[in-house]
Write a protein that holds these residues in place. Structure first.
Motif, PDB file in Angstrom:
ATOM      1  N   LYS A 223       0.871  -1.210   0.191  1.00 16.49           N
ATOM      2  CA  LYS A 223      -0.019  -0.025  -0.115  1.00 16.49           C
ATOM      3  C   LYS A 223       0.888   1.191   0.100  1.00 16.49           C
ATOM      4  O   LYS A 223       1.892   1.213   0.765  1.00 16.49           O
ATOM      5  N   GLY A 224       0.410   2.240  -0.913  1.00 18.50           N
ATOM      6  CA  GLY A 224       1.233   3.570  -1.001  1.00 18.50           C
ATOM      7  C   GLY A 224       1.340   3.845  -2.366  1.00 18.50           C
ATOM      8  O   GLY A 224       1.406   3.054  -3.032  1.00 18.50           O
ATOM      9  N   PRO A 225       1.591   5.160  -2.399  1.00 15.27           N
ATOM     10  CA  PRO A 225       1.999   5.645  -3.893  1.00 15.27           C
ATOM     11  C   PRO A 225       3.213   5.260  -4.405  1.00 15.27           C
ATOM     12  O   PRO A 225       4.193   4.959  -3.884  1.00 15.27           O
ATOM     13  N   GLY A 226       3.047   4.761  -5.929  1.00 17.62           N
ATOM     14  CA  GLY A 226       4.182   4.167  -6.459  1.00 17.62           C
ATOM     15  C   GLY A 226       4.951   5.063  -7.507  1.00 17.62           C
ATOM     16  O   GLY A 226       4.367   5.910  -8.186  1.00 17.62           O
ATOM     17  N   PHE A 227       6.314   4.717  -7.824  1.00 15.52           N
ATOM     18  CA  PHE A 227       6.939   5.682  -8.784  1.00 15.52           C
ATOM     19  C   PHE A 227       7.939   4.738  -9.716  1.00 15.52           C
ATOM     20  O   PHE A 227       8.251   3.812  -8.999  1.00 15.52           O
ATOM     21  N   SER A 228       7.721   5.119 -10.853  1.00 19.22           N
ATOM     22  CA  SER A 228       8.541   4.231 -12.008  1.00 19.22           C
ATOM     23  C   SER A 228       9.852   4.235 -11.677  1.00 19.22           C
ATOM     24  O   SER A 228      10.580   3.468 -12.599  1.00 19.22           O
ATOM     25  N   ASP A 229      10.632   5.249 -10.805  1.00 21.95           N
ATOM     26  CA  ASP A 229      12.093   5.280 -10.945  1.00 21.95           C
ATOM     27  C   ASP A 229      12.324   5.649  -9.580  1.00 21.95           C
ATOM     28  O   ASP A 229      11.771   6.393  -8.588  1.00 21.95           O
ATOM     29  N   SER A 230      13.491   5.042  -9.192  1.00 24.08           N
ATOM     30  CA  SER A 230      14.308   5.158  -7.806  1.00 24.08           C
ATOM     31  C   SER A 230      14.268   6.363  -7.403  1.00 24.08           C
ATOM     32  O   SER A 230      14.224   6.746  -6.308  1.00 24.08           O
ATOM     33  N   ALA A 231      15.060   7.374  -8.247  1.00 22.70           N
ATOM     34  CA  ALA A 231      15.218   8.731  -7.982  1.00 22.70           C
ATOM     35  C   ALA A 231      14.172   9.471  -7.599  1.00 22.70           C
ATOM     36  O   ALA A 231      13.970  10.348  -6.808  1.00 22.70           O
ATOM     37  N   MET A 232      12.925   9.095  -7.915  1.00 17.08           N
ATOM     38  CA  MET A 232      11.710   9.813  -7.969  1.00 17.08           C
ATOM     39  C   MET A 232      11.083   9.477  -6.557  1.00 17.08           C
ATOM     40  O   MET A 232      10.670  10.482  -5.742  1.00 17.08           O
ATOM     41  N   VAL A 233      11.358   8.283  -6.091  1.00 12.20           N
ATOM     42  CA  VAL A 233      10.883   7.950  -4.853  1.00 12.20           C
ATOM     43  C   VAL A 233      11.927   8.534  -3.797  1.00 12.20           C
ATOM     44  O   VAL A 233      11.368   8.868  -2.821  1.00 12.20           O
ATOM     45  N   LEU A 234      13.084   8.676  -4.000  1.00 14.75           N
ATOM     46  CA  LEU A 234      13.999   9.592  -2.952  1.00 14.75           C
ATOM     47  C   LEU A 234      13.403  11.076  -3.018  1.00 14.75           C
ATOM     48  O   LEU A 234      13.601  11.469  -2.028  1.00 14.75           O
ATOM     49  N   GLN A 235      13.193  11.561  -4.197  1.00 15.50           N
ATOM     50  CA  GLN A 235      12.605  13.133  -4.018  1.00 15.50           C
ATOM     51  C   GLN A 235      11.392  13.118  -3.125  1.00 15.50           C
ATOM     52  O   GLN A 235      11.057  14.097  -2.531  1.00 15.50           O
ATOM     53  N   ALA A 236      10.464  11.944  -3.485  1.00 16.27           N
ATOM     54  CA  ALA A 236       9.278  12.151  -2.754  1.00 16.27           C
ATOM     55  C   ALA A 236       9.717  12.018  -1.075  1.00 16.27           C
ATOM     56  O   ALA A 236       9.031  12.688  -0.357  1.00 16.27           O
ATOM     57  N   ALA A 237      10.487  11.070  -0.896  1.00 15.04           N
ATOM     58  CA  ALA A 237      10.831  10.800   0.809  1.00 15.04           C
ATOM     59  C   ALA A 237      11.572  12.283   1.159  1.00 15.04           C
ATOM     60  O   ALA A 237      11.177  12.732   2.354  1.00 15.04           O
ATOM     61  N   ILE A 238      12.366  12.855   0.520  1.00 14.01           N
ATOM     62  CA  ILE A 238      13.074  14.242   0.766  1.00 14.01           C
ATOM     63  C   ILE A 238      11.794  15.132   1.009  1.00 14.01           C
ATOM     64  O   ILE A 238      11.733  15.938   2.029  1.00 14.01           O
ATOM     65  N   ALA A 239      10.679  15.111   0.298  1.00 11.27           N
ATOM     66  CA  ALA A 239       9.679  16.121   0.272  1.00 11.27           C
ATOM     67  C   ALA A 239       8.615  15.725   1.558  1.00 11.27           C
ATOM     68  O   ALA A 239       7.805  16.425   1.862  1.00 11.27           O
ATOM     69  N   GLY A 240       8.879  14.625   2.135  1.00  8.66           N
ATOM     70  CA  GLY A 240       8.241  14.379   3.254  1.00  8.66           C
ATOM     71  C   GLY A 240       7.073  13.445   3.182  1.00  8.66           C
ATOM     72  O   GLY A 240       6.292  13.468   3.955  1.00  8.66           O
ATOM     73  N   GLU A 241       6.861  13.090   1.788  1.00  6.58           N
ATOM     74  CA  GLU A 241       5.625  12.390   1.376  1.00  6.58           C
ATOM     75  C   GLU A 241       5.312  11.096   2.141  1.00  6.58           C
ATOM     76  O   GLU A 241       4.429  10.148   2.047  1.00  6.58           O
ATOM     77  N   GLY A 242       6.478  10.356   2.775  1.00  5.01           N
ATOM     78  CA  GLY A 242       6.482   9.098   3.143  1.00  5.01           C
ATOM     79  C   GLY A 242       7.895   8.586   3.386  1.00  5.01           C
ATOM     80  O   GLY A 242       8.935   9.157   3.267  1.00  5.01           O
ATOM     81  N   VAL A 243       7.810   7.310   3.459  1.00  4.05           N
ATOM     82  CA  VAL A 243       9.230   6.497   3.839  1.00  4.05           C
ATOM     83  C   VAL A 243       9.398   5.801   2.668  1.00  4.05           C
ATOM     84  O   VAL A 243       8.686   4.960   2.031  1.00  4.05           O
ATOM     85  N   ALA A 244      10.911   5.802   2.053  1.00  2.88           N
ATOM     86  CA  ALA A 244      11.190   4.920   1.002  1.00  2.88           C
ATOM     87  C   ALA A 244      12.120   4.051   1.231  1.00  2.88           C
ATOM     88  O   ALA A 244      12.939   4.182   2.403  1.00  2.88           O
ATOM     89  N   LEU A 245      11.984   2.860   0.875  1.00  3.53           N
ATOM     90  CA  LEU A 245      12.914   1.630   0.908  1.00  3.53           C
ATOM     91  C   LEU A 245      13.959   1.669  -0.394  1.00  3.53           C
ATOM     92  O   LEU A 245      13.236   1.463  -1.611  1.00  3.53           O
ATOM     93  N   THR A 246      15.120   2.361  -0.336  1.00  2.00           N
ATOM     94  CA  THR A 246      15.747   2.381  -1.494  1.00  2.00           C
ATOM     95  C   THR A 246      17.432   1.641  -1.157  1.00  2.00           C
ATOM     96  O   THR A 246      17.598   1.130  -0.140  1.00  2.00           O
TER      97      THR A 246
END
Length: 315
Positions: A223-246
């Motif tokens: 469950k949670g928003p998905g991203f097609s690239d790992s760099a976007m996942v990290l940017q979302a985490a930096i923005a405080g949108e959630g926790v990334a597993l990277t």
């Protein structure tokens, strides 16, 4: 009617040309890295093919016949033309831009911030980065080499191990504070899990695999928003949108700079590793060789144990 070329055996022509230059079967054999008997056999084959004697053989010396002297200049010129054409072809293909196919996340978070160091060392080589998730097809794609995250199975290609990697949760430092701060893995039930959609079922980072290893069983891992690239996942985490597993290779600099935080000192080794791959024999082109050497030099510290994230590795 077009004339059909009927060449003598190429190895026999090479043996004759070398022996005629040196006037010695022994020195010709050394040059060609074969035995003296092999040179003698090849020249005999050529003479039989032509029906003409090319050498006069004496006890301790060798001399060209009149036919041999007439044959040599044109043959030498032909070999010189082949050699120059080959040099020109190699120079054409080994010069010019170096085209490197790279995973988008690795390009954005690791390679591009360091690429200026390669340019400073080799200003004559222009590097063109192509960001691509798929497996590169060197016969079809316009690439000289590639950097991939996989199991290291690349049949028919040169493969150089770059480094292992580790799956680690990261988030904005703001999520370590507030009403429901992240202190232990169980606290993830209060947070949004950011989903990296670019990985396959056998790859990591994978939230379900990580949570199971951390002993957490009551969180919906998918469950949670998905991203097609790992760099976007990290940017979302930096923005405080959630926790990334990277991958730690992608997050380490953001963690060091304070843009991201590692809420738990728990990590996993990924199933895949990074490899530089290139086709053979163009893997020894100057531009490919120099970039590979630079890449391995840059990643040498990352192959050490101290590159691991702080904490304990989950199994």
């Amino acid at each position: 009617m077009q004339h059909r070329r009927r060449f003598p055996p190429l190895n026999a022509l090479r043996a004759f040309e070398a022996a005629a230059r040196h006037l010695s079967f022994t020195r010709a054999a050394d040059e060609l890295a074969v035995t003296q008997a092999a040179v003698s056999h090849q020249i005999k084959t050529l003479e039989e093919h032509l029906g003409i004697n090319l050498f006069r053989r004496f006890n301790r010396s060798l001399a060209l016949t009149e036919a041999g002297r007439a044959y040599l200049p044109a043959l030498r010129e032909a070999f010189d033309l082949i050699d120059q054409a080959t040099r020109d072809l190699r120079e054409r293909d080994s010069s010019g831009p170096l085209r490197v196919s790279v995973l988008p996340s690795f390009a954005a978070k690791w390679l591009l911030p360091r690429l200026s160091r390669f340019r400073q060392r080799h200003p004559d080589i222009d590097v063109l980065i192509s960001a691509d998730h798929g497996m590169v097809d060197f016969a079809r794609d316009n690439a000289d080499m590639a950097i991939r995250f996989g199991r290291g199975s690349y049949p028919g290609l040169r493969m150089d191990f770059i480094m292992d990697d580790y799956a680690v949760p990261v988030c904005s430092p703001r999520l370590l504070e507030g009403e429901e701060p992240l202190r232990e893995p169980q606290d993830l039930k209060h947070q949004t899990l950011l989903q990296d959609e670019c990985h396959g079922p056998d790859d990591q980072p994978d939230w379900r695999y990580w949570l199971t290893a951390a002993g957490v069983t009551d969180i919906e891992a998918d469950k949670g928003p998905g991203f097609s690239d790992s760099a976007m996942v990290l940017q979302a985490a930096i923005a405080g949108e959630g926790v990334a597993l990277t991958r730690w290779s992608l997050a380490a600099e953001d963690v060091a700079a304070g843009r991201l935080a590692q809420p738990f000192q728990l990590y996993q080794k990924t199933n895949f590793s990074y490899y530089a791959i290139s086709p053979i024999p163009t893997d020894e082109w100057r531009k490919v060789r120099l970039f590979r050497e630079w890449l391995l030099e840059e990643t040498a510290p990352l192959r050490e144990e101290n590159f691991r994230p702080p904490g304990t590795m989950l199994t």
